[in-house]
Scaffold this active site. Structure first.
Site, PDB file in Angstrom:
ATOM      1  N   CYS A  32       0.839  -1.191   0.000  1.00 38.72           N
ATOM      2  CA  CYS A  32       0.000   0.000   0.000  1.00 38.72           C
ATOM      3  C   CYS A  32       0.881   1.251   0.000  1.00 38.72           C
ATOM      4  O   CYS A  32       1.995   1.244   0.517  1.00 38.72           O
ATOM      5  CB  CYS A  32      -0.912   0.008   1.228  1.00 38.72           C
ATOM      6  SG  CYS A  32      -2.062   1.409   1.252  1.00 38.72           S
TER       7      CYS A  32
ATOM      8  N   ASP B 194       0.424   3.756   1.705  1.00 37.68           N
ATOM      9  CA  ASP B 194       0.399   4.320   3.057  1.00 37.68           C
ATOM     10  C   ASP B 194       1.819   4.577   3.575  1.00 37.68           C
ATOM     11  O   ASP B 194       2.670   3.677   3.553  1.00 37.68           O
ATOM     12  CB  ASP B 194      -0.342   3.349   3.997  1.00 37.68           C
ATOM     13  CG  ASP B 194      -0.702   3.997   5.325  1.00 37.68           C
ATOM     14  OD1 ASP B 194       0.225   4.470   6.024  1.00 37.68           O
ATOM     15  OD2 ASP B 194      -1.891   4.024   5.673  1.00 37.68           O
TER      16      ASP B 194
ATOM     17  N   ARG C 215       3.014   4.712   6.364  1.00 31.46           N
ATOM     18  CA  ARG C 215       3.432   3.968   7.557  1.00 31.46           C
ATOM     19  C   ARG C 215       3.919   2.556   7.251  1.00 31.46           C
ATOM     20  O   ARG C 215       4.270   1.795   8.148  1.00 31.46           O
ATOM     21  CB  ARG C 215       2.260   3.896   8.542  1.00 31.46           C
ATOM     22  CG  ARG C 215       1.822   5.263   9.045  1.00 31.46           C
ATOM     23  CD  ARG C 215       0.465   5.191   9.714  1.00 31.46           C
ATOM     24  NE  ARG C 215      -0.582   4.760   8.782  1.00 31.46           N
ATOM     25  CZ  ARG C 215      -1.857   4.601   9.132  1.00 31.46           C
ATOM     26  NH1 ARG C 215      -2.231   4.827  10.376  1.00 31.46           N
ATOM     27  NH2 ARG C 215      -2.745   4.218   8.224  1.00 31.46           N
TER      28      ARG C 215
ATOM     29  N   HIS D 237      -2.216  -3.993   5.016  1.00 28.87           N
ATOM     30  CA  HIS D 237      -2.010  -3.582   6.416  1.00 28.87           C
ATOM     31  C   HIS D 237      -3.355  -3.296   7.069  1.00 28.87           C
ATOM     32  O   HIS D 237      -4.260  -2.762   6.436  1.00 28.87           O
ATOM     33  CB  HIS D 237      -1.087  -2.369   6.502  1.00 28.87           C
ATOM     34  CG  HIS D 237      -1.662  -1.111   5.908  1.00 28.87           C
ATOM     35  ND1 HIS D 237      -2.152  -0.078   6.672  1.00 28.87           N
ATOM     36  CD2 HIS D 237      -1.856  -0.742   4.616  1.00 28.87           C
ATOM     37  CE1 HIS D 237      -2.600   0.876   5.884  1.00 28.87           C
ATOM     38  NE2 HIS D 237      -2.442   0.506   4.622  1.00 28.87           N
TER      39      HIS D 237
ATOM     40  N   CYS E  99      -6.117  -0.097   6.862  1.00 27.31           N
ATOM     41  CA  CYS E  99      -5.913   0.486   5.526  1.00 27.31           C
ATOM     42  C   CYS E  99      -7.100   1.384   5.156  1.00 27.31           C
ATOM     43  O   CYS E  99      -8.236   0.924   5.064  1.00 27.31           O
ATOM     44  CB  CYS E  99      -5.742  -0.624   4.488  1.00 27.31           C
ATOM     45  SG  CYS E  99      -5.393   0.019   2.835  1.00 27.31           S
TER      46      CYS E  99
HETATM   47 CO    CO Z   1      -3.454   1.195   3.014  1.00 17.96          CO
END
Ligand code: CO
Length: 216
Positions: free
Chosen positions: A48, A50, A52, A104, A107
């Site tokens: 992803c 993302d 993090r 994750h 998400c």
């Molecule tokens: Co995500």
């Protein structure tokens, strides 16, 4: 943020970079020369976007060890030229040994797809995730706790993306040529940093439904 703060915010990255170069060279003076010779990563990461979930950092891999593709909600979309190009290059040229789809918990993309709110253009990207819900509706509807439902939905989404990978001719052609290639599904937990292996590893065409099997 005023212009001065704006400049500071991005220039920080460039000064960090200089410090990083010094540190690498201190540990190994030939570090960049060696990397410049070429890459032969064993892993292809589909994760992803993302911020993090940094692929290298959470797996303890260094530059040169992992070929990476990231998009919102770690999707494998068959009409996505970006994903297909990464997959094709990773498997046919770099000959990676493992393709890993890593989702994750928490998400935003997956959770958005679980609801009915409109988010604009991104809804088109997230629509495939709604198909995952439809496929697993019975199981998901039975989970009353919204957090638990979200976590399971994240897992099921990863499993379906892994399955989608195995449907591709790129992966099946590698298997048909007896190229060693395993496809895995993982979920990273942003609350404790632990990666969970979903044990949905595919190792050859015999693992997939007959209707999706191509002859070489
Ligand atoms: Co995500």
């Amino acid at each position: 943020m005023d212009n001065k703060a704006m400049a500071k915010s991005y220039k920080k990255l460039l000064s960090n970079n200089k410090k990083w170069v010094v540190k690498q060279l201190k540990a190994n003076p030939d570090y960049f020369e060696e990397l410049a010779k070429g890459q032969s990563p064993e892993y292809l990461w589909i994760g992803c976007s993302d911020s993090r979930v940094p692929a290298n950092e959470i797996t303890g891999t260094r530059p040169g060890e992992m070929f990476v593709h990231r998009n919102i909600a770690n999707m494998v979309v068959h009409s996505d030229m970006n994903l297909l190009s990464v997959l094709s290059y990773g498997i046919e040229v770099l000959k990676v040994k493992h393709v890993i789809v890593c989702g994750h918990y928490g998400c935003g993309g997956v959770l958005a797809a679980m609801g009915n709110k409109q988010y604009g253009l991104i809804d088109n990207w997230l629509r495939d995730i709604k198909d995952v819900y439809r496929l697993h509706q019975e199981e998901l509807d039975a989970i009353k706790d919204e957090t638990q439902k979200g976590r399971r939905f994240v897992e099921l989404n990863v499993m379906e993306q892994v399955f989608d990978l195995t449907k591709s001719s790129i992966i099946q052609n590698a298997w048909n040529k007896n190229q060693p290639l395993h496809v895995h599904g993982w979920v990273y937990d942003i609350h404790d940093g632990i990666i969970k292996d979903l044990d949905v590893t595919y190792t050859g065409t015999e693992d997939i439904h007959k209707i999706f099997q191509y002859t070489s």
